[in-house]
Write a protein that holds these residues in place. Structure first.
Motif, short mmCIF file in Angstrom:
data_model
loop_
_atom_site.label_atom_id
_atom_site.label_comp_id
_atom_site.label_asym_id
_atom_site.label_seq_id
_atom_site.Cartn_x
_atom_site.Cartn_y
_atom_site.Cartn_z
N ARG A 56 0.83 -1.20 0.00
CA ARG A 56 0.00 0.00 0.00
C ARG A 56 0.87 1.26 0.00
O ARG A 56 0.50 2.27 -0.61
CB ARG A 56 -0.95 -0.02 1.20
CG ARG A 56 -1.99 -1.10 1.10
CD ARG A 56 -2.88 -1.17 2.31
NE ARG A 56 -3.99 -0.25 2.24
CZ ARG A 56 -5.20 -0.49 2.74
NH1 ARG A 56 -5.44 -1.65 3.34
NH2 ARG A 56 -6.15 0.39 2.64
N ILE A 57 2.00 1.21 0.68
CA ILE A 57 2.91 2.37 0.66
C ILE A 57 3.49 2.58 -0.73
O ILE A 57 3.46 3.68 -1.28
CB ILE A 57 4.03 2.18 1.70
CG1 ILE A 57 3.47 2.20 3.11
CG2 ILE A 57 5.08 3.29 1.53
CD1 ILE A 57 4.49 1.84 4.17
N VAL A 58 4.03 1.50 -1.31
CA VAL A 58 4.59 1.60 -2.66
C VAL A 58 3.52 1.99 -3.67
O VAL A 58 3.75 2.81 -4.56
CB VAL A 58 5.27 0.27 -3.06
CG1 VAL A 58 5.79 0.35 -4.49
CG2 VAL A 58 6.41 -0.05 -2.11
N GLY A 59 2.33 1.40 -3.51
CA GLY A 59 1.22 1.75 -4.39
C GLY A 59 0.84 3.22 -4.28
O GLY A 59 0.58 3.88 -5.28
N SER A 60 0.83 3.74 -3.06
CA SER A 60 0.52 5.16 -2.85
C SER A 60 1.56 6.06 -3.52
O SER A 60 1.23 7.10 -4.10
CB SER A 60 0.46 5.47 -1.35
OG SER A 60 -0.59 4.78 -0.73
N ILE A 61 2.84 5.65 -3.44
CA ILE A 61 3.91 6.42 -4.08
C ILE A 61 3.72 6.48 -5.59
O ILE A 61 3.80 7.55 -6.21
CB ILE A 61 5.28 5.83 -3.72
CG1 ILE A 61 5.57 6.04 -2.23
CG2 ILE A 61 6.39 6.44 -4.57
CD1 ILE A 61 6.81 5.31 -1.72
N LEU A 62 3.45 5.33 -6.19
CA LEU A 62 3.28 5.27 -7.65
C LEU A 62 1.99 5.95 -8.09
O LEU A 62 1.99 6.76 -9.03
CB LEU A 62 3.29 3.82 -8.11
CG LEU A 62 4.61 3.06 -7.93
CD1 LEU A 62 4.44 1.59 -8.28
CD2 LEU A 62 5.71 3.68 -8.79
N VAL A 63 0.90 5.64 -7.41
CA VAL A 63 -0.40 6.21 -7.78
C VAL A 63 -0.41 7.72 -7.57
O VAL A 63 -0.82 8.49 -8.46
CB VAL A 63 -1.53 5.54 -6.96
CG1 VAL A 63 -2.83 6.32 -7.11
CG2 VAL A 63 -1.73 4.10 -7.41
N GLY A 64 0.04 8.17 -6.41
CA GLY A 64 0.02 9.60 -6.11
C GLY A 64 0.86 10.42 -7.06
O GLY A 64 0.41 11.46 -7.57
N SER A 65 2.08 9.97 -7.33
CA SER A 65 2.96 10.74 -8.21
C SER A 65 2.44 10.73 -9.65
O SER A 65 2.46 11.77 -10.33
CB SER A 65 4.39 10.17 -8.16
OG SER A 65 4.41 8.80 -8.54
N ALA A 66 1.95 9.59 -10.13
CA ALA A 66 1.49 9.48 -11.51
C ALA A 66 0.26 10.34 -11.76
O ALA A 66 0.20 11.09 -12.75
CB ALA A 66 1.20 8.02 -11.85
N ILE A 67 -0.74 10.24 -10.89
CA ILE A 67 -1.97 11.00 -11.10
C ILE A 67 -1.72 12.50 -10.93
O ILE A 67 -2.26 13.33 -11.67
CB ILE A 67 -3.07 10.53 -10.13
CG1 ILE A 67 -3.45 9.08 -10.44
CG2 ILE A 67 -4.30 11.41 -10.24
CD1 ILE A 67 -4.05 8.86 -11.81
N ALA A 68 -0.89 12.87 -9.97
CA ALA A 68 -0.59 14.29 -9.74
C ALA A 68 0.12 14.89 -10.95
O ALA A 68 -0.24 15.98 -11.42
CB ALA A 68 0.25 14.45 -8.48
N VAL A 69 1.14 14.21 -11.47
CA VAL A 69 1.87 14.72 -12.64
C VAL A 69 0.97 14.71 -13.87
O VAL A 69 1.02 15.62 -14.70
CB VAL A 69 3.15 13.89 -12.88
CG1 VAL A 69 3.81 14.28 -14.19
CG2 VAL A 69 4.12 14.09 -11.72
N SER A 70 0.12 13.69 -14.00
CA SER A 70 -0.83 13.66 -15.11
C SER A 70 -1.74 14.88 -15.06
O SER A 70 -2.03 15.50 -16.10
CB SER A 70 -1.68 12.37 -15.04
OG SER A 70 -2.66 12.35 -16.05
N GLY A 71 -2.20 15.24 -13.86
CA GLY A 71 -3.02 16.44 -13.72
C GLY A 71 -2.27 17.70 -14.08
O GLY A 71 -2.82 18.61 -14.73
N LEU A 72 -1.00 17.77 -13.70
CA LEU A 72 -0.17 18.92 -14.05
C LEU A 72 -0.05 19.07 -15.57
O LEU A 72 -0.11 20.18 -16.10
CB LEU A 72 1.22 18.76 -13.41
CG LEU A 72 2.20 19.91 -13.64
CD1 LEU A 72 1.75 21.17 -12.91
CD2 LEU A 72 3.60 19.52 -13.18
#
Length: 348
Positions: free
Chosen positions: A62-78
């Protein structure tokens, strides 16, 4: 912003991620102790095989998943905000996430309902998600050529997203009815609200293989072009940016990042719109050399925190965890409303 201030901001963000990761390991329906964690880190085992498996295959994923999911979706939004030059653009609201979800559902639906013998694999899900998101984005981009007001475009994107989600739900319900309760589609209703709790190490490896290189390459090679694009198309052309190719690349990268996440964790709302806004406020600038890494770190913090809050025994006593959408909407909703009200004053 200077490099010294930026370094301090990055350091504080990484410390906060470390603190949240610590609580992410300990908190949940089964609470672990500091002794459990210390024994697992230094001795390789807590002495309890069940707790060892929980740490390795549930809390750590869940930690690793949060790192990948959070960074990917945030940068995609940017990248979406850079494409539309507006802080209210977002992969979730613009229909990319719903299109990717529909692609994954169709990929599974064809095998469940028609027994076509399509081999199911990790990369098959990703390709299906890519195709769905690109089609949805193609529709939104063509609408944006006619609709100039961002508020109207957002409403159109949300309606497209809602229609696609409704069609996906129909397919899920039909597949479940035809193939019974054991249908592969049966779990997609909860998946459709976003979840990182069931991610496996194999899935995380595949996600990391696609997400990390694209974020790094975007940061290294597109930061200056993103800055130029924000100043207007004429200025971007004057400094040598091929705006047509560049904008197509932004769409492609945004779809790749968000669709990779959707393929396994479902559509994740609010992260793509909230985190770039927060990153700009923290950095005090719109320069992507500073904003892009802060956006990724903010996304990680946002998702880890939401994942902790969604667990039974943290905010409420229950046996069933909350969908990730619940804490994300509670945390992100007020920020989105404030941003919408101030959008005319905001510059990205």
């Amino acid at each position: 912003m200077n490099l010294k201030k930026f370094s301090v901001l990055l350091s504080l963000s990484l410390i906060l991620i470390g603190i949240l990761s610590y609580f992410s390991i300990l908190e949940g329906s089964v609470k672990l102790t500091n002794e459990n964690l210390k024994d697992y880190i230094f001795d390789g085992s807590t002495g309890n095989a069940g707790i060892d498996l929980m740490i390795k295959n549930l809390r750590m994923t869940r930690i690793v998943g949060s790192i990948l999911v959070g960074s990917a979706i945030a940068v995609s939004g940017l990248l979406m905000q850079g494409y539309f030059r507006n802080p209210l653009a977002d992969p979730y609201f613009m229909g990319i996430a719903s299109g990717a979800s529909l692609g994954v559902v169709l990929y599974t639906f064809t095998s469940v309902l028609f027994d076509l013998g399509i081999p199911h694999s990790v990369y098959g899900r990703i390709i299906a998600a890519y195709a769905g998101s690109l089609i949805a984005m193609f529709v939104v981009i063509n609408i944006s050529k006619v609709v100039k007001q961002i508020s109207t475009l957002l409403i159109c994107g949300m309606m497209i997203s809602a229609a696609i989600s409704g069609f996906s739900d129909i397919l899920v319900a039909t597949g479940s009815y035809v193939d019974g309760e054991n249908s592969e589609l049966a779990g997609y209703l909860s998946w459709g609200m976003g979840s990182i709790s069931s991610l496996t190490w194999v899935q995380l490896e595949s996600m990391a293989f696609l997400i990390i290189p694209f974020i790094i390459l975007t940061y290294l090679f597109l930061s200056k072009n993103l800055d130029a694009n924000l100043l207007g198309e004429n200025y971007a052309v004057s400094v040598g940016v091929d705006t047509k190719k560049f904008r197509r690349l932004l769409v492609l990268l945004s779809c790749i990042l968000s669709s990779t996440v959707v393929a396994f964790a479902g559509p994740i709302a609010f992260v793509g719109i909230v985190c770039p806004i927060v990153a700009r406020l923290l950095c005090g600038t719109s320069k992507h050399f500073f904003v892009l890494p802060m956006t990724a770190l903010t996304g990680i913090i946002f998702v880890i925190l939401a994942d902790i809050l969604s667990r039974p025994g943290v905010l409420f006593q229950a046996t069933v965890p909350l969908p990730l959408l619940c804490p994300l909407s509670l945390l992100g909703g007020p920020i989105v409303i404030i941003s919408f009200l101030k959008s005319k004053k905001m510059r990205i």
